[in-house]
Write a protein that holds these residues in place. Sequence first.
Motif, short mmCIF file in Angstrom:
data_model
loop_
_atom_site.label_atom_id
_atom_site.label_comp_id
_atom_site.label_asym_id
_atom_site.label_seq_id
_atom_site.Cartn_x
_atom_site.Cartn_y
_atom_site.Cartn_z
N PHE A 52 0.86 -1.18 0.00
CA PHE A 52 0.00 0.00 0.00
C PHE A 52 0.90 1.24 0.00
CE2 PHE A 52 -2.68 -3.31 1.72
CZ PHE A 52 -3.93 -3.02 1.18
N LEU A 53 0.73 2.09 -1.00
CA LEU A 53 1.53 3.33 -1.10
C LEU A 53 0.60 4.49 -1.44
CD1 LEU A 53 4.51 2.24 -3.43
CD2 LEU A 53 4.55 2.38 -0.95
N SER A 54 1.07 5.72 -1.31
CA SER A 54 0.23 6.85 -1.72
C SER A 54 0.12 6.82 -3.26
CB SER A 54 0.79 8.18 -1.23
OG SER A 54 1.61 8.76 -2.21
N ALA A 55 -1.02 7.30 -3.75
CA ALA A 55 -1.28 7.23 -5.20
C ALA A 55 -0.19 7.94 -6.00
CB ALA A 55 -2.65 7.82 -5.50
N SER A 56 0.30 9.06 -5.50
CA SER A 56 1.33 9.77 -6.26
C SER A 56 2.68 9.05 -6.20
CB SER A 56 1.46 11.23 -5.80
OG SER A 56 1.47 11.30 -4.41
N GLU A 57 2.96 8.39 -5.07
CA GLU A 57 4.20 7.62 -4.99
C GLU A 57 4.15 6.41 -5.93
OE1 GLU A 57 5.16 6.69 -0.96
OE2 GLU A 57 7.06 5.73 -1.53
N ILE A 58 2.97 5.81 -6.06
CA ILE A 58 2.83 4.67 -6.98
C ILE A 58 3.21 5.12 -8.40
CG2 ILE A 58 1.19 3.06 -8.08
CD1 ILE A 58 -0.31 3.01 -5.37
N ALA A 59 2.71 6.30 -8.78
CA ALA A 59 3.03 6.80 -10.13
C ALA A 59 4.54 6.96 -10.30
CB ALA A 59 2.31 8.12 -10.36
N ARG A 60 5.19 7.55 -9.31
CA ARG A 60 6.64 7.77 -9.41
C ARG A 60 7.42 6.45 -9.44
NH1 ARG A 60 5.41 11.99 -5.71
NH2 ARG A 60 6.04 10.69 -3.95
N GLU A 61 7.00 5.50 -8.61
CA GLU A 61 7.71 4.23 -8.53
C GLU A 61 7.52 3.39 -9.80
OE1 GLU A 61 9.89 4.61 -6.52
OE2 GLU A 61 9.52 3.56 -4.64
N LEU A 62 6.37 3.56 -10.44
CA LEU A 62 6.14 2.86 -11.71
C LEU A 62 7.07 3.40 -12.79
CD1 LEU A 62 2.24 2.73 -11.67
CD2 LEU A 62 3.73 0.72 -11.88
N ILE A 63 7.20 4.72 -12.84
CA ILE A 63 8.07 5.35 -13.83
C ILE A 63 9.52 4.90 -13.60
CG2 ILE A 63 8.98 7.56 -14.69
CD1 ILE A 63 6.05 7.41 -15.33
N ALA A 64 9.91 4.83 -12.32
CA ALA A 64 11.29 4.45 -11.99
C ALA A 64 11.52 2.95 -12.19
CB ALA A 64 11.60 4.84 -10.55
N GLY A 65 10.44 2.17 -12.26
CA GLY A 65 10.58 0.71 -12.41
C GLY A 65 10.88 0.02 -11.09
N ASN A 66 10.60 0.68 -9.96
CA ASN A 66 10.86 0.07 -8.66
C ASN A 66 9.75 -0.87 -8.22
OD1 ASN A 66 13.24 1.44 -8.42
ND2 ASN A 66 12.30 3.19 -7.39
N ILE A 67 8.57 -0.77 -8.86
CA ILE A 67 7.51 -1.74 -8.63
C ILE A 67 7.10 -2.27 -10.00
CG2 ILE A 67 6.65 -0.72 -6.47
CD1 ILE A 67 4.57 0.77 -7.99
N ASP A 68 6.47 -3.44 -10.00
CA ASP A 68 6.16 -4.07 -11.30
C ASP A 68 4.85 -3.55 -11.88
OD1 ASP A 68 8.44 -5.72 -11.19
OD2 ASP A 68 7.41 -6.99 -9.74
N LEU A 69 3.85 -3.44 -11.00
CA LEU A 69 2.59 -2.88 -11.48
C LEU A 69 1.88 -2.20 -10.33
CD1 LEU A 69 -0.11 -5.58 -12.33
CD2 LEU A 69 1.81 -6.00 -10.83
N GLY A 70 0.93 -1.34 -10.69
CA GLY A 70 0.26 -0.58 -9.65
C GLY A 70 -1.06 -0.04 -10.13
N VAL A 71 -1.88 0.35 -9.16
CA VAL A 71 -3.14 1.02 -9.48
C VAL A 71 -3.00 2.47 -9.04
CG1 VAL A 71 -5.60 1.18 -8.91
CG2 VAL A 71 -4.52 -1.07 -9.24
N THR A 72 -3.24 3.38 -9.97
CA THR A 72 -3.18 4.81 -9.62
C THR A 72 -3.92 5.63 -10.67
OG1 THR A 72 -1.72 6.58 -8.82
CG2 THR A 72 -0.94 5.35 -10.73
N GLY A 73 -4.05 6.93 -10.41
CA GLY A 73 -4.74 7.80 -11.36
C GLY A 73 -3.84 8.13 -12.55
N GLU A 74 -4.45 8.15 -13.73
CA GLU A 74 -3.71 8.53 -14.95
C GLU A 74 -3.09 9.92 -14.81
OE1 GLU A 74 -7.02 7.32 -17.60
OE2 GLU A 74 -5.71 8.18 -19.14
N ASP A 75 -3.80 10.81 -14.12
CA ASP A 75 -3.29 12.18 -13.93
C ASP A 75 -1.93 12.15 -13.24
OD1 ASP A 75 -4.64 11.16 -11.65
OD2 ASP A 75 -4.91 13.15 -10.81
N LEU A 76 -1.81 11.28 -12.25
CA LEU A 76 -0.57 11.23 -11.46
C LEU A 76 0.56 10.60 -12.28
CD1 LEU A 76 -2.19 10.20 -8.07
CD2 LEU A 76 -1.42 12.46 -8.77
N VAL A 77 0.21 9.65 -13.14
CA VAL A 77 1.23 9.03 -14.01
C VAL A 77 1.76 10.08 -15.00
CG1 VAL A 77 1.69 7.23 -15.71
CG2 VAL A 77 0.14 6.75 -13.80
#
Length: 241
Positions: A52-77
């Motif tokens: 469980f992470l904050s929605a904005s952190e999920i977006a950042r971690e997805l971009i960095a490739g530190n997590i494999d997949l995530g659920v978050t808002g498109e706006d934040l991505v």
Amino acid sequence: MSSILLAIPSKGRLEEATREVFADLGMPIERPGGARSYLGEMAAMPDVTVRFLSASEIARELIAGNIDLGVTGEDLVHEAAERGIEQVELAKPLGFGGADVVVGLPESWVDVTAMRDLADVASDYRHRHGQWLRVATKYINLTRKHFALHGIAEYRIVQSMGATEAAPASGAAELIVDITSSGSTLKANQLKVPKDGVILKSEANLVVARNAQWDKEKLNLMRDFLDKMEKGLGEKITETL
Ligand SMILES: Nc1ncnc2c1ncn2[C@@H]1O[C@H](COP(=O)(O)OP(=O)(O)OP(=O)(O)O)[C@@H](O)[C@H]1O
Ligand SMILES: O=P(O)(O)OC[C@H]1O[C@H](OP(=O)(O)OP(=O)(O)O)[C@H](O)[C@@H]1O
């Protein structure tokens, strides 16, 4: 043994709706340590580690490739991806968390109905007041791109930490860029959206990180996981990784 790392929002409307979606698919997510624990479990897929992470952190971690997949808002991505969203794959829109990132102007600016008018106001404002027009927002990258697209350069961003819609009334900024769904917060603060002021239409998405470490075993797990969500999705997404 390999596992895939799935991050889901830790609080609020996105957490609740995400857990509902997975429960409806027969893959409920438990939070065995309680609401303050940041580790989850998916009994139907023991090879998936849930965080469980904050929605904005999920977006950042997805971009960095530190997590494999995530659920978050498109706006934040989009906001997190300064150079475009090629590092991620928006695998599946989830049908909740729908909202628009918009430009909000004082209703009293009756002559300003389009971004083009705003360019004139920005220039005029600078000549009259000797300072740049201020835009309060947490969407710094999206704001820069949208304003540049409309040829507006004479403004500065005031970074907002919350209650962005209050900025024009409090004098912290002249206008805002923020997310809206029902429109009631904009209305309550006497703000309006110019006709080309919708920057992005967003909804919650299942997002896959291209920059994560993808070996054969993990790709197989990912394929199984995505196929459980929607038949055929596994093949479609994993062949792009
Ligand atoms: N009406 C709405 N207002 C705000 N966000 C909404 C709304 N509807 C859907 N959303 C989605 O929820 C996201 C915000 O969720 P949340 O507040 O948990 O994010 P966050 O940026 O991680 O927050 P924080 O940094 O405060 O932890 C938005 O970016 C958007 O994708
Ligand atoms: O268009 P609306 O439906 O009025 O929603 C927009 C508001 O909601 C969000 O804030 P936040 O999540 O703090 O508030 P909320 O729970 O009231 O939506 C967002 O930052 C806006 O301020």
